[in-house]
Design an enzyme around this catalytic site. Structure first.
Site, mmCIF file in Angstrom:
data_model
loop_
_atom_site.group_PDB
_atom_site.id
_atom_site.type_symbol
_atom_site.label_atom_id
_atom_site.label_comp_id
_atom_site.label_asym_id
_atom_site.label_seq_id
_atom_site.Cartn_x
_atom_site.Cartn_y
_atom_site.Cartn_z
ATOM 1 N N HIS A 1 18.777 -20.470 -49.172
ATOM 2 C CA HIS A 1 17.885 -21.101 -50.143
ATOM 3 C C HIS A 1 17.439 -20.059 -51.154
ATOM 4 C CE1 HIS A 1 14.317 -23.091 -51.786
ATOM 5 N NE2 HIS A 1 13.598 -22.073 -51.384
ATOM 6 N N LYS B 1 7.687 -19.559 -50.733
ATOM 7 C CA LYS B 1 6.723 -20.425 -51.422
ATOM 8 C C LYS B 1 6.125 -21.469 -50.484
ATOM 9 C CE LYS B 1 8.576 -20.245 -56.136
ATOM 10 N NZ LYS B 1 9.501 -20.922 -57.069
ATOM 11 N N LYS C 1 19.876 -31.902 -61.565
ATOM 12 C CA LYS C 1 19.010 -30.964 -60.846
ATOM 13 C C LYS C 1 18.135 -30.268 -61.892
ATOM 14 C CE LYS C 1 18.913 -27.249 -57.463
ATOM 15 N NZ LYS C 1 19.605 -26.148 -56.776
ATOM 16 N N PRO C 2 16.788 -30.348 -61.757
ATOM 17 C CA PRO C 2 15.906 -29.917 -62.849
ATOM 18 C C PRO C 2 15.993 -28.422 -63.175
ATOM 19 C CG PRO C 2 14.688 -31.140 -61.160
ATOM 20 C CD PRO C 2 16.059 -30.910 -60.619
ATOM 21 N N HIS D 1 24.424 -20.995 -56.382
ATOM 22 C CA HIS D 1 23.722 -19.834 -56.935
ATOM 23 C C HIS D 1 24.537 -18.579 -57.220
ATOM 24 C CE1 HIS D 1 20.043 -22.053 -56.334
ATOM 25 N NE2 HIS D 1 20.313 -22.196 -55.057
#
Length: 124
Positions: A119, A66, A41-42, A12
């Protein structure tokens, strides 16, 4: 084995670019960061800020993740990000991505000592 913090950084953080001019950015970055090794990876987001600035989000606005966990944090300021989304004609191993640039607040999950992002949860 790669630590969760190191994995977050690989997946990221792209401090070297402040803005993305090329529509090919995601295709290049997803491959070079090994995000297409065993599957495409979508969806993936790259943040164009310093690692220190992204790590600092762990002491900013505490929000729910989430998945309902409470260790997520939203950045006080908008950050320069690029969203990479798999296109309809993408097929492993020839993964293909659409590149979309934005200025958004990021939400990351943090853990560990030192308390660092592990994350990427969302952008708002």
């Amino acid at each position: 084995k790669e630590s969760a913090a190191a994995k977050f950084e690989r997946q990221h953080i792209d401090s070297s670019t402040s803005s993305v001019s090329s529509s090919n950015y995601c295709n290049e970055m997803m491959t070079s960061r090994n995000l297409t090794q065993d599957r495409c990876k979508p969806v993936n987001t790259f943040v164009h800020e310093s690692l220190a600035d992204v790590q600092a989000v762990c002491s900013q606005k505490n929000v729910a993740c989430k998945n309902g966990q409470t260790n997520c944090y939203q950045s006080y300021s908008a950050m320069s990000i690029t969203d990479c989304r798999e296109t309809g004609n993408s097929k492993y191993p020839n993964c293909a991505y659409q590149t979309t640039q934005a200025e958004k607040h990021i939400i990351v999950a943090c853990e560990g000592n030192p308390y660092v992002p592990v994350h990427y949860d969302a952008s708002v």
